[in-house]
Design a protein around this motif. Structure first.
Motif: not given
Length: 185
Positions: A167-169, A171-175, A2-4, A134-139
């Motif tokens: 966190a929001v991204y 949750l919605v990434r796969k949808p 993610m950019s973040t 999920p590992e991107d959120l951890l990073a």
């Protein structure tokens, strides 16, 4: 990634200024944050991970940027140096993520990031399987710790905003990927 995540990595790199020139730490962090996001501005306009991503070509500019910042330290020169460093690191680390397909978790795309000097795509390593995994959120959470713990109000608020968006991204990434496939995007 993610950019973040890239922005948080940049802010982490900029923390070195806290010990060297604390008065320039915030401009360094803001420059790094912007530089971490900058390469992804090509996502909606032209060829993503090819137009503004330069895994080899940013580095000479990084060297010049830091030379100028060392010779003439100011909020602008230090911010610019960290902007360039963060954009360069972003371009390299995109190869550690997944491919460019609309459903990158299926590993159906072998384009990680374009190497302009080589004239070819660098294959994704998939250490972070896809942007928004999920590992991107951890990073992004780990790399956000310096922004949350070592900086003042402005950088802390921006870091919290990036974590919230991340966190929001996630949750919605796969949808989003599935929706794009249904709409034939």
């Amino acid at each position: 990634m993610m950019s973040t995540t890239h922005a948080a990595i940049g802010v982490t790199l900029a923390t070195s200024t806290l010990w060297v020139s604390p008065e320039l730490a915030v401009p360094a962090a803001l420059g790094a944050l912007a530089g971490g996001i900058f390469p992804d501005l090509d996502v909606a306009v032209v060829a993503h991970r090819k137009t503004l991503h330069y895994p080899e070509l940013y580095w000479p500019f990084v060297a010049v940027g830091f030379a100028v910042a060392l010779l003439v330290p100011s909020p602008v020169t230090v911010g610019a140096a960290f902007f360039l460093l963060s954009a360069a690191v972003h371009s390299v680390t995109d190869a550690f993520g997944g491919g460019l397909g609309s459903r990158p978790w299926e590993n159906d795309d072998q384009r990680g990031v374009y190497a302009h000097r080589r004239g070819r795509w660098i294959a994704p390593r998939r250490w972070i399987r896809y942007d928004g995994a999920p590992e991107d959120l951890l990073a992004v959470a780990v790399f956000s710790l310096p922004g949350l713990l070592l900086y003042g109000e402005l950088v802390r608020r921006l870091t919290l905003a990036m974590l919230s968006v991340s966190a929001v991204y996630v949750l919605v990434r796969k949808p989003i990927g599935r929706l794009g496939e249904r709409l034939d995007v």
